[in-house]
Design an enzyme around this catalytic site. Structure first.
Site, PDB file in Angstrom:
ATOM      1  N   ASP A  92       0.926  -1.128   0.127  1.00 24.74           N
ATOM      2  CA  ASP A  92       0.031  -0.021  -0.007  1.00 24.74           C
ATOM      3  C   ASP A  92       1.195   1.355   0.033  1.00 24.74           C
ATOM      4  O   ASP A  92       2.111   1.173   0.075  1.00 24.74           O
ATOM      5  CB  ASP A  92      -1.078   0.060   1.157  1.00 24.74           C
ATOM      6  CG  ASP A  92      -0.257   0.093   2.645  1.00 24.74           C
ATOM      7  OD1 ASP A  92       1.009   0.178   2.513  1.00 24.74           O
ATOM      8  OD2 ASP A  92      -0.930  -0.239   3.559  1.00 24.74           O
ATOM      9  N   ASP A 272      -8.073  -7.194   0.321  1.00 27.33           N
ATOM     10  CA  ASP A 272      -7.196  -7.643   1.541  1.00 27.33           C
ATOM     11  C   ASP A 272      -7.969  -7.410   2.615  1.00 27.33           C
ATOM     12  O   ASP A 272      -8.844  -6.303   2.577  1.00 27.33           O
ATOM     13  CB  ASP A 272      -6.023  -6.813   1.364  1.00 27.33           C
ATOM     14  CG  ASP A 272      -6.029  -5.314   1.598  1.00 27.33           C
ATOM     15  OD1 ASP A 272      -6.670  -4.533   0.999  1.00 27.33           O
ATOM     16  OD2 ASP A 272      -5.666  -5.015   3.048  1.00 27.33           O
ATOM     17  N   CYS A 310     -14.409 -27.253   7.397  1.00 28.96           N
ATOM     18  CA  CYS A 310     -13.248 -26.693   7.030  1.00 28.96           C
ATOM     19  C   CYS A 310     -11.862 -27.829   7.159  1.00 28.96           C
ATOM     20  O   CYS A 310     -11.968 -28.885   8.158  1.00 28.96           O
ATOM     21  CB  CYS A 310     -12.539 -25.735   8.066  1.00 28.96           C
ATOM     22  SG  CYS A 310     -11.074 -24.956   7.632  1.00 28.96           S
ATOM     23  N   CYS A 312      -8.679 -27.525   6.989  1.00 26.70           N
ATOM     24  CA  CYS A 312      -7.586 -26.984   7.463  1.00 26.70           C
ATOM     25  C   CYS A 312      -6.738 -27.690   8.253  1.00 26.70           C
ATOM     26  O   CYS A 312      -7.320 -28.529   9.039  1.00 26.70           O
ATOM     27  CB  CYS A 312      -7.504 -25.452   7.780  1.00 26.70           C
ATOM     28  SG  CYS A 312      -7.687 -25.059   9.744  1.00 26.70           S
ATOM     29  N   CYS A 315      -8.352 -27.645  11.950  1.00 27.53           N
ATOM     30  CA  CYS A 315      -9.692 -28.225  12.041  1.00 27.53           C
ATOM     31  C   CYS A 315      -9.422 -29.833  11.833  1.00 27.53           C
ATOM     32  O   CYS A 315     -10.237 -30.587  12.492  1.00 27.53           O
ATOM     33  CB  CYS A 315     -10.773 -27.576  11.081  1.00 27.53           C
ATOM     34  SG  CYS A 315     -11.007 -25.994  11.382  1.00 27.53           S
ATOM     35  N   HIS A 341      -6.170 -21.010  10.884  1.00 22.77           N
ATOM     36  CA  HIS A 341      -7.453 -21.465  10.468  1.00 22.77           C
ATOM     37  C   HIS A 341      -8.265 -20.193   9.734  1.00 22.77           C
ATOM     38  O   HIS A 341      -8.792 -20.389   8.491  1.00 22.77           O
ATOM     39  CB  HIS A 341      -8.503 -21.849  11.785  1.00 22.77           C
ATOM     40  CG  HIS A 341      -9.839 -21.963  11.364  1.00 22.77           C
ATOM     41  ND1 HIS A 341     -10.548 -22.710  10.630  1.00 22.77           N
ATOM     42  CD2 HIS A 341     -10.771 -20.743  11.523  1.00 22.77           C
ATOM     43  CE1 HIS A 341     -11.731 -22.330  10.401  1.00 22.77           C
ATOM     44  NE2 HIS A 341     -12.072 -21.331  10.907  1.00 22.77           N
TER      45      HIS A 341
HETATM   46 ZN   LIG Z   1     -10.068 -24.874   9.799  1.00 20.05          ZN
END
Ligand SMILES: [Zn+2]
Length: 378
Positions: A92, A272, A310, A312, A315, A341
């Site tokens: 930025d 973003d 999820c 990930c 999780c 996460h």
């Molecule tokens: Zn997750």
């Protein structure tokens, strides 16, 4: 690789599926960019970011200029090398932080005098200086220095900011060209920023002025600064309507998970937001059924994963009870896992949005996503 953007498909809703080529790789759009304020996405290593599929992240010019200093980063080979990040980086202009974080002393047409939030030292940031810093950092996408205003802002104030932002964009472009030989990244591109507050006609004017100056990409700034979400979308749509279809569009600093698809439907290609990482450190986790405050006592004995939908690492591996314990005990791992996460969750939403656009099913995706959040926890 030269900077290049192509729209692969446009959904009936107006959403675009695209591909942005930068000197540091190809970015599938719409893209979500995690915020790496001071050369780090807080709590996540660069290896993890790569594993999560991050193709581009954002660096903050204001923070890197104050510490460790852009000249130091230039001498160390630029921001990519300094932080060992192989993917793309957008920086930025420093404008937003100067206007929101620093102790402002004076704003003139020349630039902004401010005091550092770190040590109180006085600095003068101008459009030219912002570009010089970003050229030293060597980001793939640099942003013009713009005047950010608060919400609500009356017409004359918003019009003044548009006029100054246009003039500053012209100066940034001039500096970007004349100083190109000193840039760390020879393939760097410069994006302009549409301002105009909550005034549709000023947003239109701002976009037209900037398009006349001809930039390879355009952002919409001053969005989600306190106005209602519907108004944010209206302003983004108005601005996007004036922007060339063959250039990437970036809405700065948005949004909540349930709002991302709304911006995509306005024809936005990049976003973003600090929400996933900042909220993670405060124990606020985003899930497919809404927000979870992991410090809440109801999770003390909860053996389930944070979000059953999820996939990930967090999780797949840990229980809500464990995440709650880490958070309550102020363990470093709480910030790490929570950030992991949340960033994975935002990236996953964007991945599903891209897939939905490809199949022409974005409207269905949005209504299902919304319904799950409204239904709450199962
Ligand atoms: Zn997750």
């Amino acid at each position: 690789m030269d900077f290049h953007f192509e729209v692969l498909k446009t959904d009936p809703t107006g959403a675009r599926l695209g591909r942005l080529t930068t000197p540091h790789g190809v970015i599938d759009t719409p893209a979500f960019m995690p915020v790496g304020t001071a050369g780090t996405v807080k709590g996540l290593t660069q290896q993890v970011l790569t594993e999560l599929g991050v193709q581009i992240l954002l660096g903050n010019t204001y923070h890197l200029y104050l510490r460790p200093g852009h000249e130091r980063i230039r001498l160390l080979g630029g921001l990519h090398k300094f932080m060992s990040w192989p993917g793309a980086i957008l920086t930025d202009s420093g404008g937003f932080q100067v206007f929101s974080l620093a102790d402002l002393r004076k704003i003139t047409d020349d630039g902004v005098v401010f005091r550092s939030h770190l040590d109180g030292s006085e600095h003068f940031l101008t459009p030219e200086k912002s570009i010089e810093i970003q050229q030293a950092l060597g980001s793939d996408i640099a942003m013009v220095f713009d005047e950010c205003i608060e919400y609500p802002a009356d017409r004359s104030r918003a019009a003044g900011a548009v006029k100054r932002t246009t003039e500053w964009a012209r100066r940034c472009r001039e500096q970007f060209r004349t100083n190109a030989d000193a840039a760390t990244n020879s393939g760097q591109a410069l994006f302009a920023i549409v301002q105009g507050g909550a005034h549709a006609d000023l947003r239109r004017d701002s976009a037209r002025h900037l398009v006349f100056l001809d930039f390879p990409g355009y952002a919409v700034g001053g969005i989600a600064v306190g106005e209602p979400h519907a108004l944010s979308c209206e302003m983004v749509a108005v601005a996007a309507g004036e922007l060339p279809k063959d250039r990437p569009r970036y809405v700065m600093g948005v949004g909540f998970p349930e709002q991302i698809a709304d911006y995509v439907r306005c024809g936005v290609d990049m976003m973003d937001c600090v929400l996933p990482t900042r909220n993670a450190r405060n124990g606020c986790l985003f899930t497919s059924t809404g927000r979870v405050n992991i410090g809440n006592a109801i999770y003390t004995d909860d053996p389930r994963p944070l979000d059953e939908r999820c996939s990930c690492m967090v999780c797949r591996t840990y229980s809500r009870a464990y995440l709650r314990h880490l958070f309550q005990a102020n363990e470093i791992l709480a910030s790490i896992l929570n950030s992991h996460h949340n960033v994975a969750f935002f990236l996953d939403i964007m991945g599903k949005i891209r897939q939905a656009i490809a199949f022409g099913e974005l409207a269905e995706f949005s209504s299902e996503f919304q319904a799950r959040i409204e239904a709450g926890e199962s």
